[in-house]
Design a protein around this motif. Sequence first.
Motif, PDB file in Angstrom:
ATOM      1  N   LEU A  28       0.921   1.725  -3.178  1.00 57.43           N
ATOM      2  CA  LEU A  28       0.129   2.881  -2.788  1.00 57.43           C
ATOM      3  C   LEU A  28       1.099   4.025  -2.505  1.00 57.43           C
ATOM      4  CD1 LEU A  28      -2.589   4.140  -1.998  1.00 57.43           C
ATOM      5  CD2 LEU A  28      -2.335   3.097   0.256  1.00 57.43           C
TER       6      LEU A  28
ATOM      7  N   LEU B 149       5.875  -3.532   5.029  1.00 56.80           N
ATOM      8  CA  LEU B 149       7.068  -2.686   4.921  1.00 56.80           C
ATOM      9  C   LEU B 149       6.802  -1.261   5.408  1.00 56.80           C
ATOM     10  CD1 LEU B 149       8.373  -3.815   1.418  1.00 56.80           C
ATOM     11  CD2 LEU B 149       9.211  -4.525   3.670  1.00 56.80           C
ATOM     12  N   GLY B 150       5.580  -0.955   5.743  1.00 51.59           N
ATOM     13  CA  GLY B 150       5.273   0.397   6.175  1.00 51.59           C
ATOM     14  C   GLY B 150       5.414   1.382   5.030  1.00 51.59           C
ATOM     15  N   LEU B 151       5.819   2.602   5.344  1.00 54.01           N
ATOM     16  CA  LEU B 151       6.025   3.632   4.325  1.00 54.01           C
ATOM     17  C   LEU B 151       7.514   3.879   4.158  1.00 54.01           C
ATOM     18  CD1 LEU B 151       3.133   4.461   5.786  1.00 54.01           C
ATOM     19  CD2 LEU B 151       3.366   6.378   4.221  1.00 54.01           C
TER      20      LEU B 151
ATOM     21  N   GLN C 142       3.780   2.870   0.066  1.00 55.97           N
ATOM     22  CA  GLN C 142       3.341   2.011   1.164  1.00 55.97           C
ATOM     23  C   GLN C 142       3.100   0.612   0.634  1.00 55.97           C
ATOM     24  OE1 GLN C 142      -0.353   3.156   3.023  1.00 55.97           O
ATOM     25  NE2 GLN C 142      -0.074   1.767   4.734  1.00 55.97           N
TER      26      GLN C 142
ATOM     27  N   TYR D  35       6.257   9.029  -0.670  1.00 58.47           N
ATOM     28  CA  TYR D  35       6.411   7.750   0.009  1.00 58.47           C
ATOM     29  C   TYR D  35       5.642   6.692  -0.767  1.00 58.47           C
ATOM     30  CZ  TYR D  35       8.155  10.138   4.175  1.00 58.47           C
ATOM     31  OH  TYR D  35       8.902  10.885   5.054  1.00 58.47           O
TER      32      TYR D  35
END
Lengths: 112, 120
Positions: free
Chosen positions: A88, A41-43, A37, A35
């Motif tokens: 991230l 946008l979140g993950l 981050q 994923y």
Amino acid sequence: EAQVTQNPRYLITVTGKKLTVTCSQNMNHEYMSWYRQDPGLGLRQIYYSMNVEVTDKGDVPEGYKVSRKEKRNFPLILESPSPNQTSLYFCASSFMTGHGYTFGSGTRLTVV
Amino acid sequence: GDSVTQMEGPVTLSEEAFLTINCTYTATGYPSLFWYVQYPGEGLQLLLKATKADDKGSNKGFEATYRKETTSFHLEKGSVQVSDSAVYFCALSAPIFANAGGTSYGKLTFGQGTILTVHP
């Protein structure tokens, strides 16, 4: 201790220089996933793997590659990193649906 | 496709206040629902989960109930502490494929996250 280990934790690189972020889990999980981050946008899922030699694209696979030659390892490869891949990154593994996912500590990548 | 919507933050509370973070979802089938917490500089940790309607997940004083009729999974805590300051993510996992042994796997779909800050 059951865990997902990512390396490196921090990485600064230049545009176009190939890099690999490693991910290893010691829980004998079949399912692994990457994923990214980003703020607001979140993950978002990049790639996932159901088992050795079985991988598929997630929601944002462009610019990334993965491989699953062994059950415990699932490296993320950026062949030609670009600044929009500054993010991230988290690796995660799971036993099965409903059991939740175990996440690594993250890799903060900066591409200049 | 599947989606998760969380209340927008940031949320700022005083210690011992009551916390609610709203989460609603859209999914086909019967997803499992999760709350994850991310403390500063760390990865995501599973806080609690529920796998079927009316299940209540709980952990560390946090609770959330799987409400199928309202497609919601709101996170609550009766008395927050400074150490609860973190980012909270609601997520769902709907089975989308199964291996030869019948074990099903699903992609985790996350909400955008809610930043919680608790002041002494």
